[in-house]
Write an enzyme that holds these catalytic residues in place. Structure first.
Site, PDB file in Angstrom:
ATOM      1  N   ASP A  89       3.857   2.882  -4.313  1.00  0.00           N
ATOM      2  CA  ASP A  89       2.794   3.448  -5.128  1.00  0.00           C
ATOM      3  C   ASP A  89       2.739   2.714  -6.466  1.00  0.00           C
ATOM      4  O   ASP A  89       3.696   2.759  -7.251  1.00  0.00           O
ATOM      5  CB  ASP A  89       3.062   4.935  -5.356  1.00  0.00           C
ATOM      6  CG  ASP A  89       1.897   5.641  -6.032  1.00  0.00           C
ATOM      7  OD1 ASP A  89       1.005   4.964  -6.575  1.00  0.00           O
ATOM      8  OD2 ASP A  89       1.889   6.887  -6.024  1.00  0.00           O
ATOM      9  N   TYR A 114     -13.517   5.345 -13.070  1.00  0.00           N
ATOM     10  CA  TYR A 114     -13.319   4.219 -12.148  1.00  0.00           C
ATOM     11  C   TYR A 114     -14.054   2.988 -12.668  1.00  0.00           C
ATOM     12  O   TYR A 114     -13.480   1.893 -12.736  1.00  0.00           O
ATOM     13  CB  TYR A 114     -13.834   4.619 -10.773  1.00  0.00           C
ATOM     14  CG  TYR A 114     -13.799   3.534  -9.729  1.00  0.00           C
ATOM     15  CD1 TYR A 114     -12.650   3.297  -8.976  1.00  0.00           C
ATOM     16  CD2 TYR A 114     -14.920   2.751  -9.479  1.00  0.00           C
ATOM     17  CE1 TYR A 114     -12.623   2.305  -8.008  1.00  0.00           C
ATOM     18  CE2 TYR A 114     -14.907   1.765  -8.511  1.00  0.00           C
ATOM     19  CZ  TYR A 114     -13.760   1.538  -7.770  1.00  0.00           C
ATOM     20  OH  TYR A 114     -13.743   0.560  -6.815  1.00  0.00           O
ATOM     21  N   ASN A 141      -6.135  -5.651  -5.296  1.00  0.00           N
ATOM     22  CA  ASN A 141      -7.205  -4.918  -4.624  1.00  0.00           C
ATOM     23  C   ASN A 141      -7.023  -3.401  -4.674  1.00  0.00           C
ATOM     24  O   ASN A 141      -7.988  -2.651  -4.550  1.00  0.00           O
ATOM     25  CB  ASN A 141      -7.296  -5.391  -3.168  1.00  0.00           C
ATOM     26  CG  ASN A 141      -8.235  -4.538  -2.345  1.00  0.00           C
ATOM     27  OD1 ASN A 141      -9.438  -4.530  -2.561  1.00  0.00           O
ATOM     28  ND2 ASN A 141      -7.675  -3.792  -1.393  1.00  0.00           N
ATOM     29  N   ASP A 194       0.862  -1.174   0.000  1.00  0.00           N
ATOM     30  CA  ASP A 194       0.000   0.000   0.000  1.00  0.00           C
ATOM     31  C   ASP A 194       0.899   1.225   0.000  1.00  0.00           C
ATOM     32  O   ASP A 194       2.060   1.162   0.417  1.00  0.00           O
ATOM     33  CB  ASP A 194      -0.910   0.003   1.227  1.00  0.00           C
ATOM     34  CG  ASP A 194      -2.152   0.880   1.045  1.00  0.00           C
ATOM     35  OD1 ASP A 194      -3.251   0.315   0.881  1.00  0.00           O
ATOM     36  OD2 ASP A 194      -2.020   2.115   1.076  1.00  0.00           O
ATOM     37  N   THR A 247     -15.964   0.985   4.154  1.00  0.00           N
ATOM     38  CA  THR A 247     -14.534   1.004   4.439  1.00  0.00           C
ATOM     39  C   THR A 247     -14.130   2.321   5.085  1.00  0.00           C
ATOM     40  O   THR A 247     -14.917   3.271   5.160  1.00  0.00           O
ATOM     41  CB  THR A 247     -13.737   0.822   3.143  1.00  0.00           C
ATOM     42  OG1 THR A 247     -14.010   1.941   2.281  1.00  0.00           O
ATOM     43  CG2 THR A 247     -14.120  -0.475   2.432  1.00  0.00           C
ATOM     44  N   LYS A 273     -12.643  -0.715 -13.916  1.00  0.00           N
ATOM     45  CA  LYS A 273     -13.038  -1.957 -13.252  1.00  0.00           C
ATOM     46  C   LYS A 273     -13.654  -2.945 -14.246  1.00  0.00           C
ATOM     47  O   LYS A 273     -13.508  -4.160 -14.100  1.00  0.00           O
ATOM     48  CB  LYS A 273     -14.012  -1.649 -12.118  1.00  0.00           C
ATOM     49  CG  LYS A 273     -13.366  -0.922 -10.939  1.00  0.00           C
ATOM     50  CD  LYS A 273     -12.297  -1.776 -10.284  1.00  0.00           C
ATOM     51  CE  LYS A 273     -11.764  -1.159  -9.019  1.00  0.00           C
ATOM     52  NZ  LYS A 273     -10.793  -2.022  -8.321  1.00  0.00           N
TER      53      LYS A 273
END
Length: 260
Positions: free
Chosen positions: A68, A160, A95, A40, A195, A164
């Site tokens: 990154d 986005y 993910n 992450d 989240t 996906k």
């Protein structure tokens, strides 16, 4: 009689592992016997997740790497570190993702590149780097975390959602290409998941968590948000040998949103 651990003896790399679905997946993987490297860009959050896992299980094999995925070399470095630390790599969970809010008509080339770099190209680089190890495993698995909006339209998140959707195509292609090498490739499509990202956005807007919980009642048949662990369980299953005859599949984990 105690059941065997689902991921005993396996090593996994999980991207976007500092919080949310990635962190929940890491906890389950470790609890089921896997050695895990979390990647992450948020080093502090990575440390908190690692420490929380070790508090639950002092014997958990969990390592972290801050990086990154927009940087082209990050994928290769992460795979190399995971394989070096554990001696093998059996599972890759893609993910990590970045978002862009706004109409497609207002998005420029730089915004498209920023989203696709992380949400599609980085995943392709991770797969390419991990595949030699996954093939060597003989029972390797890739689980791509897409989105229910990859198959269902909405306003204001086109970049986005398009990225996906591309991930689902990548999943099917890799599954076809790698089946003969013993590597399974599947995708999960989460629905609205509560989240840390969504909590932080709500708090920044002055919205309480109690109010936030009422805002997605119309985005699933169950009328509520998912908890991150509810998405992590299907990821665990697809990564395990229990799903040994499943590849090229998209599993909707959205409480029926795609069917509404």
């Amino acid at each position: 009689m105690q059941r065997p651990l689902r991921l005993a003896g396996k090593a996994a790399l999980i991207t976007g592992g500092a919080a949310g679905i990635g962190a929940a997946t890491a906890r389950l993987f470790c609890a089921e016997g896997a050695a895990v490297l979390l990647l992450d860009r948020d080093a502090q959050a990575l440390g908190r997740t690692r420490d929380a896992i070790r508090d639950d299980d002092p014997h958990a094999q969990v390592l972290t790497l801050a990086g990154d995925l927009a940087d082209e070399g990050c994928a290769e470095s992460a795979v190399t570190q995971a394989a070096s630390a554990f001696g093998h790599l059996d599972v890759l969970v893609n993910n990590a993702a970045t978002r862009h809010h706004g109409p497609v008509a207002d998005a420029g080339a730089a915004q498209w590149r920023a989203v696709l770099e992380v949400n599609l190209l980085a995943n392709a680089r991770l797969c390419a780097a991990a595949l030699p190890w996954l093939r060597r495993s003989g029972r390797g698995a890739v689980v791509n975390v897409s989105s229910c909006y990859a198959v269902k339209g909405r306003k204001g998140m086109g970049l986005y959602d398009a990225s996906k959707a591309a991930m689902l195509s990548l999943t099917r292609t890799l599954a076809a290409e790698e089946a003969g090498q013993g590597v399974r490739v599947n995708a999960v499509c989460p629905g609205s998941t509560l989240t840390e990202f969504h909590r932080a956005r709500a708090e920044a807007a002055g919205t309480s968590i109690d109010v936030l919980r009422t805002q997605r009642r119309d985005t699933s048949m169950l009328g509520r948000w998912a908890e991150p662990q509810e998405v992590a369980w299907p990821i665990l299953w697809l990564a395990s040998d229990e799903a040994s005859f499943i590849t090229g599949t998209t599993l909707m984990v959205d409480a029926g949103l795609h069917a509404i």
